[in-house]
Design an enzyme around this catalytic site. Structure first.
Site, short mmCIF file in Angstrom:
data_model
loop_
_atom_site.label_atom_id
_atom_site.label_comp_id
_atom_site.label_asym_id
_atom_site.label_seq_id
_atom_site.Cartn_x
_atom_site.Cartn_y
_atom_site.Cartn_z
N GLY A 38 0.84 -1.20 0.00
CA GLY A 38 0.00 0.00 0.00
C GLY A 38 0.87 1.24 0.00
N SER A 82 2.84 40.09 9.55
CA SER A 82 2.82 41.52 9.90
C SER A 82 2.84 41.71 11.42
CB SER A 82 1.55 42.16 9.34
OG SER A 82 0.43 41.69 10.08
N HIS A 89 5.32 0.89 12.49
CA HIS A 89 4.57 1.55 13.56
C HIS A 89 4.48 0.51 14.68
CE1 HIS A 89 1.81 3.92 15.79
NE2 HIS A 89 0.69 3.40 15.34
N GLN A 116 2.86 2.69 2.35
CA GLN A 116 4.23 2.46 2.81
C GLN A 116 4.90 1.31 2.08
OE1 GLN A 116 6.33 4.09 4.67
NE2 GLN A 116 4.82 5.69 4.94
N ASP A 143 -2.63 -1.31 10.40
CA ASP A 143 -2.39 -1.74 11.78
C ASP A 143 -3.49 -2.65 12.33
OD1 ASP A 143 0.07 -0.22 12.24
OD2 ASP A 143 -1.23 1.51 11.91
P1 NAI Z 1 -2.22 0.86 3.37
O1 NAI Z 1 -3.63 0.86 3.82
O2 NAI Z 1 -1.79 1.89 2.40
O3 NAI Z 1 -1.80 -0.52 2.69
C1 NAI Z 1 -2.23 -1.70 3.08
C2 NAI Z 1 -1.91 -2.83 2.12
O4 NAI Z 1 -2.17 -3.99 2.86
C3 NAI Z 1 -2.79 -2.83 0.90
O5 NAI Z 1 -1.99 -2.79 -0.24
C4 NAI Z 1 -3.57 -4.14 0.96
O6 NAI Z 1 -3.34 -4.93 -0.17
C5 NAI Z 1 -3.04 -4.86 2.17
N1 NAI Z 1 -4.14 -5.24 3.06
C6 NAI Z 1 -5.18 -4.48 3.46
N2 NAI Z 1 -5.99 -5.17 4.26
C7 NAI Z 1 -5.47 -6.39 4.37
C8 NAI Z 1 -5.86 -7.55 5.08
N3 NAI Z 1 -6.96 -7.59 5.81
N4 NAI Z 1 -5.08 -8.63 4.96
C9 NAI Z 1 -3.97 -8.62 4.22
N5 NAI Z 1 -3.55 -7.53 3.53
C10 NAI Z 1 -4.29 -6.43 3.62
O7 NAI Z 1 -1.32 0.88 4.71
P2 NAI Z 1 -0.22 1.96 5.11
O8 NAI Z 1 -0.86 3.27 5.36
O9 NAI Z 1 0.91 1.87 4.15
O10 NAI Z 1 0.25 1.43 6.54
C11 NAI Z 1 1.12 0.33 6.70
C12 NAI Z 1 1.92 0.51 7.98
O11 NAI Z 1 2.76 1.64 7.87
C13 NAI Z 1 1.08 0.73 9.22
O12 NAI Z 1 1.72 0.07 10.29
C14 NAI Z 1 1.14 2.23 9.42
O13 NAI Z 1 0.94 2.63 10.76
C15 NAI Z 1 2.57 2.50 8.98
N6 NAI Z 1 2.83 3.88 8.58
C16 NAI Z 1 2.05 4.46 7.62
C17 NAI Z 1 2.31 5.74 7.19
C18 NAI Z 1 1.53 6.34 6.07
O14 NAI Z 1 1.89 7.40 5.64
N7 NAI Z 1 0.48 5.74 5.54
C19 NAI Z 1 3.41 6.53 7.79
C20 NAI Z 1 4.23 5.80 8.73
C21 NAI Z 1 3.91 4.53 9.11
MG MG Z 2 0.11 7.32 12.81
#
Ligand code: NAI
Ligand code: MG
Length: 333
Positions: free
Chosen positions: A26, A257, A113, A28, A88
């Site tokens: 996704g 200002s 995270h 990250q 998460d």
């Molecule tokens: P996201 O929501 O963008 O990506 C999730 C990916 O996981 C998707 O590509 C999907 O295919 C897969 N997925 C979704 N649900 C699923 C499930 N039930 N079972 C298996 N796969 C599944 O996630 P994001 O935002 O990239 O977050 C990932 C981690 O990075 C988290 O721990 C978040 O806290 C951390 N993080 C995110 C940041 C951000 O900018 N989004 C910044 C810093 C850390």
């Molecule tokens: Mg956060």
């Protein structure tokens, strides 16, 4: 002062012979996997071809981007470092079903995270390494900075160091993603998790949107044109934040200002009062005690009804209608 680590503190050879499985492609996952690959790290992707009952676009995307893509179970088996980047709230379920059985000595479990480790929703066996490598930026920004030859700042934390190599591996990954070019802070899982949750609740996501809404509503209710209220309360916020980002409060106060200085400095404290600060303290306590995590877990179990309702309220707020119109004018080429 907290230790700030840079390129000289990290050695990418800690990754020699190791394969990392990025689980979840996704925001990250996409950014981190591509940066690692471009830095020569051996990366595979763990995804689910079908999510819910629909084909998962992230699966196809990862393939199209040239990665070897496997079901999570298989990726976790093949790789030395398993870096969990699914949302998460799904990590504990994914870990239990597809990753846990592969957690043997020599493996590293990694996160961006600390939520699931901190609140003990995932409890890895003692014989593996558990690390966190967390960028302080959304995925798109991370990738952009990498491609421009710089990097975003990041955090690393070590929870378990069974191999004695956990810190070297975390630093090597941070270096490969160019975070050490900007600076990496070393902290604990708890510090990262509590600060991150508090920050997004009180300041970044919760605090700012409510402040913008309250300002906008006040002006509109008093009869001012919504377009002007939008400029004042949302559009210009970016200009102020850019100044603070570049040079802190000093640069911002210098740039506005004298009238804005006097008005802001005498009136700001009437908005963020001692009462607000007390509420913030309570918010932090609820994060630290796990009360918020429990509430969020329950909300997820129920199908996220509160989240859905409140999010819709923000999507439907009048500032969104006027904002869309105004931004469309800007974006005209
Ligand atoms: P996201 O929501 O963008 O990506 C999730 C990916 O996981 C998707 O590509 C999907 O295919 C897969 N997925 C979704 N649900 C699923 C499930 N039930 N079972 C298996 N796969 C599944 O996630 P994001 O935002 O990239 O977050 C990932 C981690 O990075 C988290 O721990 C978040 O806290 C951390 N993080 C995110 C940041 C951000 O900018 N989004 C910044 C810093 C850390
Ligand atoms: Mg956060």
């Amino acid at each position: 002062m907290i230790n700030i680590l840079t390129d000289k503190d990290a050695d990418e050879s800690a990754l020699n012979g190791k394969t990392i499985a990025v689980i979840g492609y996704g925001s990250q996952g996409n950014a981190q996997a591509n940066c690692l690959k471009d830095s020569g790290v051996s990366v595979i992707i763990g995804e689910t071809e079908v999510l819910g009952d629909k084909p998962n676009p992230s699966w196809e995307k990862a393939k199209a981007d040239g990665f070897e893509v496997y079901e999570i179970d298989e990726a976790a088996k093949k790789a030395d470092i398993i870096h969990i980047l699914v949302p998460d709230e799904y990590q504990a379920g994914v870990y239990k079903k597809q990753i846990k059985k592969h957690m043997k000595a020599g493996k590293t479990l990694s996160f961006s995270h600390g939520f699931n480790i901190c609140f003990k929703r995932i409890a890895p066996p003692a014989e593996i390494d558990v690390i966190m490598i967390a960028p302080k930026a959304p995925g798109s920004e991370e990738r952009k900075q990498y491609l421009e030859g710089f990097g975003v700042p990041g955090l690393i934390a070590i929870k378990q160091n069974a191999s004695g190599q956990a810190r070297n591996v975390a630093l090597a990954l941070a270096k490969a993603m160019h975070w050490t070019r900007a600076g990496v802070l070393e902290c604990t899982f708890e510090q990262e998790t509590y600060e991150d949750l508090f920050g997004e609740q009180a300041v970044l996501c919760g605090g700012v949107t409510e402040l913008v809404k309250a300002g906008f509503d006040t002006l509109v209710e008093a009869g001012y044109p919504p377009e002007m209220a939008y400029f004042e309360c949302l559009h210009e916020l970016k200009l102020i934040v850019d100044l603070m980002y570049k040079g802190g409060f000093t640069e911002m106060w210098k740039a506005v200002s004298n009238t804005a200085k006097y008005g802001g400095l005498t009136r700001g404290k009437k908005i963020i009062t001692d009462k607000t600060r007390k509420v913030m303290k309570k918010m932090l306590k609820d994060v630290e005690s796990g009360k918020f995590a429990k509430e969020w877990a329950k909300e997820c179990k129920n199908g996220k009804p509160v989240l859905t309702k409140l999010q819709q309220e923000d999507f439907d707020h009048p500032i969104e209608t006027v904002g869309k119109e105004i931004r469309a004018l800007f974006n005209k080429k």
